[in-house]
Design a protein around this motif. Structure first.
Motif, PDB file in Angstrom:
ATOM      1  N   VAL A  46       0.859  -1.183   0.000  1.00  0.00           N
ATOM      2  CA  VAL A  46       0.000   0.000   0.000  1.00  0.00           C
ATOM      3  C   VAL A  46       0.900   1.239   0.000  1.00  0.00           C
ATOM      4  O   VAL A  46       1.848   1.330   0.786  1.00  0.00           O
ATOM      5  CB  VAL A  46      -0.922   0.009   1.238  1.00  0.00           C
ATOM      6  CG1 VAL A  46      -1.756   1.285   1.293  1.00  0.00           C
ATOM      7  CG2 VAL A  46      -1.831  -1.217   1.229  1.00  0.00           C
ATOM      8  N   PRO A  47       0.649   2.221  -0.857  1.00  0.00           N
ATOM      9  CA  PRO A  47       1.478   3.436  -0.867  1.00  0.00           C
ATOM     10  C   PRO A  47       1.457   4.143   0.488  1.00  0.00           C
ATOM     11  O   PRO A  47       0.432   4.161   1.186  1.00  0.00           O
ATOM     12  CB  PRO A  47       0.833   4.300  -1.954  1.00  0.00           C
ATOM     13  CG  PRO A  47       0.107   3.334  -2.831  1.00  0.00           C
ATOM     14  CD  PRO A  47      -0.369   2.243  -1.923  1.00  0.00           C
ATOM     15  N   VAL A  48       2.584   4.731   0.842  1.00  0.00           N
ATOM     16  CA  VAL A  48       2.700   5.418   2.133  1.00  0.00           C
ATOM     17  C   VAL A  48       1.679   6.544   2.238  1.00  0.00           C
ATOM     18  O   VAL A  48       1.089   6.769   3.308  1.00  0.00           O
ATOM     19  CB  VAL A  48       4.126   5.971   2.314  1.00  0.00           C
ATOM     20  CG1 VAL A  48       4.209   6.842   3.559  1.00  0.00           C
ATOM     21  CG2 VAL A  48       5.122   4.831   2.419  1.00  0.00           C
ATOM     22  N   LEU A  49       1.447   7.260   1.154  1.00  0.00           N
ATOM     23  CA  LEU A  49       0.483   8.357   1.190  1.00  0.00           C
ATOM     24  C   LEU A  49      -0.913   7.852   1.512  1.00  0.00           C
ATOM     25  O   LEU A  49      -1.673   8.510   2.247  1.00  0.00           O
ATOM     26  CB  LEU A  49       0.481   9.096  -0.149  1.00  0.00           C
ATOM     27  CG  LEU A  49      -0.260  10.439  -0.186  1.00  0.00           C
ATOM     28  CD1 LEU A  49       0.285  11.396   0.864  1.00  0.00           C
ATOM     29  CD2 LEU A  49      -0.166  11.062  -1.574  1.00  0.00           C
ATOM     30  N   THR A  50      -1.265   6.674   1.024  1.00  0.00           N
ATOM     31  CA  THR A  50      -2.574   6.087   1.341  1.00  0.00           C
ATOM     32  C   THR A  50      -2.680   5.779   2.827  1.00  0.00           C
ATOM     33  O   THR A  50      -3.719   6.019   3.449  1.00  0.00           O
ATOM     34  CB  THR A  50      -2.797   4.806   0.519  1.00  0.00           C
ATOM     35  OG1 THR A  50      -2.723   5.122  -0.868  1.00  0.00           O
ATOM     36  CG2 THR A  50      -4.150   4.184   0.825  1.00  0.00           C
ATOM     37  N   THR A  51      -1.611   5.252   3.406  1.00  0.00           N
ATOM     38  CA  THR A  51      -1.644   4.983   4.849  1.00  0.00           C
ATOM     39  C   THR A  51      -1.802   6.280   5.636  1.00  0.00           C
ATOM     40  O   THR A  51      -2.434   6.305   6.693  1.00  0.00           O
ATOM     41  CB  THR A  51      -0.371   4.249   5.302  1.00  0.00           C
ATOM     42  OG1 THR A  51       0.767   5.099   5.154  1.00  0.00           O
ATOM     43  CG2 THR A  51      -0.165   2.971   4.507  1.00  0.00           C
ATOM     44  N   GLY A  52      -1.215   7.371   5.115  1.00  0.00           N
ATOM     45  CA  GLY A  52      -1.393   8.663   5.771  1.00  0.00           C
ATOM     46  C   GLY A  52      -2.839   9.104   5.776  1.00  0.00           C
ATOM     47  O   GLY A  52      -3.345   9.613   6.773  1.00  0.00           O
TER      48      GLY A  52
END
Length: 486
Positions: free
Chosen positions: A316-322
């Protein structure tokens, strides 16, 4: 409470208007913005760590020390928060603020330039000391620098600052990690911390800011806080290299130190941090504090390990986790606002409903994180954050109202302190579970799968204890009200 907003003059509360034009002309508005910046820096840094963790671990290794990154920061904040409120009796507010901002900037600099995870953790401790002091001094500043009539409005704005930081922190960490480097995220805090220290003498230029309080400070709880630090450190150390005998001994010793911390605090009335009978379920205060402690312990796992697991296990992209973590914070803020004016008769229902949401969201992560379904993970995050938003304002009110009159000030300050201790101990315990489940051997997709399978399950009993304590508090509150009516 009736509240009216005026575009020209400000906010009307309890019949007293805050004239923002006059505040701006006198410099008080600039001073308030300045001291509130300390809260923003501390809270943003606290929540940012989750989304920079994948990049940080990839650069420095040391995945087995992830739990320390939150535990040691919270420990520094607890110690500094208790210290700063007392130091203003000996050192001026301006000098305290300058020192706290310098500590914060130095800690951020150590983190930004750290060549290893151990050096990074040293920076986190210094950052926590500086950030915790900045928060404590911000609240002291309101009482010392501004008219009493507008305190409620200023405290309300400071609460909103916490809300902004709660969802901006994870997004900042994700954006900086993707666009530049996780180190630049801390670089921004270096600039902010040193800038705040340099401007303290200019902004805090009133007699109240550079004078020393005439009141004698209460004794400082050095022995109790030393036991707290020892307990958290021992629990965290138990998870670094998991071995049955060694880890069991360290965990037992750490838990014993925490018990001694609470016993010692209770035995010293002049310096204690908590009200008497802290966890006794015979009163709403004790069951409410148990709820706060249990949920703080049980819910720190996703914010600490969620992004790392999602990127390692499901790419999962880091920005999505943000965005996921931000959704949790936004739901907390939105639901807090929606229930702010609810009639007191609905208080028990709201507390019970909020506790059920928290427990359900925390339990849901045990299924959704290994599965990797983003919509379901977001739903759990919203449930958990929204539950806190519903219940927390009323829980705090019940706890303070249930305390004896001479302990209500201590009780109000004890709620966030217990919450921080819960986060610190929870992070240390999460480190034990994560490393025992596979992270002690390094991070890859297989080890992430093992950690995702057991990490959230291990904390389900604490979520259940929090929910039962909430029901007990609600029952005690109803019983107290029925007796009062008779």
């Amino acid at each position: 409470m009736e509240q009216r907003v005026s575009e020209d003059d400000g906010v009307q509360e309890n019949g007293v208007a805050a004239d923002w034009r006059s505040l701006r002309a006198s410099g008080d508005l600039a001073r308030f913005t300045f001291v509130s910046l300390g809260i923003l820096l501390h809270a943003t840094n606290e929540t940012m760590i989750a989304t920079i963790m994948p990049a940080l671990v990839g650069d420095l290794s040391g995945v087995q020390l992830v739990g320390w990154s939150l535990a040691i920061y919270e420990l520094g904040a607890i110690v500094a928060g208790a210290t700063a409120g007392r130091l203003v009796s000996y050192i001026s507010l301006r000098a305290n603020m300058t020192l706290a901002a310098l500590l914060y900037g130095i800690g951020a600099l150590i983190c930004a330039t750290a060549p290893s995870m151990s050096m990074f953790l040293a920076g986190r401790l210094v950052e926590g000391l500086g950030g915790g002091a900045l928060v404590s001094l911000a609240f002291v500043s309101v009482e010392r620098l501004f008219p009493r009539a507008i305190w409620p409005q200023l405290f309300g704005i400071m609460s909103a600052v916490w809300g902004v930081a709660a969802f901006s922190g994870p997004l900042l960490g994700a954006l900086m990690s993707v666009a530049f480097s996780w180190r630049w995220a801390f670089g921004a805090f270096v600039i902010a911390g040193f800038g705040m220290a340099l401007t303290s003498s200019v902004v805090l230029n009133t007699p109240q800011a550079h004078s020393v309080s005439s009141q004698t400070a209460p004794p400082f709880p050095f022995p109790a806080l030393a036991l707290l630090a020892l307990g958290i450190a021992l629990i965290a150390a138990a998870g670094v290299e998991v071995a049955l005998a060694r880890s069991t001994i360290l965990l037992a010793a750490g838990l014993a130190a925490l018990v001694l911390f609470f016993l010692l605090d209770a035995s010293r009335p002049r310096s204690r941090l908590f009200p008497a009978h802290l966890f006794s379920w015979r009163s709403p205060l004790g069951s409410g504090m148990t709820m706060v402690a249990s949920f703080s312990l049980a819910t720190c796992t996703f914010g600490l390990y969620g992004p790392l697991l999602l990127t390692s296990l499901h790419h999962v992209p880091v920005l999505t986790t943000g965005y996921i973590i931000a959704a949790e914070s936004i739901s907390w803020s939105v639901l807090s606002i929606l229930v702010a004016r609810v009639a007191p008769k609905w208080e028990p229902v709201i507390i019970a409903g909020g506790a059920a949401m928290i427990a359900t969201g925390a339990a849901g992560f045990a299924w959704t994180v290994p599965l990797g379904s983003i919509p379901l993970i977001v739903a759990c995050a919203v449930l958990q954050g929204g539950g806190f938003g519903l219940a927390w304002p009323f829980v705090t009110r019940v706890i303070v109202a249930s305390a004896p009159a001479d302990e209500q000030t201590i009780a109000s300050a004890a709620v966030p302190t217990i919450q921080r201790i819960g986060y610190a101990v929870g992070a240390a315990l999460a480190g034990i579970v994560a490393n025992a489940s596979g992270f002690s051997g390094g991070i890859n997709q297989d080890t992430a799968a093992g950690v995702a399978r057991w990490l959230f399950v291990a904390f389900l009993p604490l979520g259940l204890v929090g929910f039962v304590a909430a029901l007990k508090m609600v029952h005690g509150t109803r019983r107290t009200r029925s007796v009062a009516i008779r």
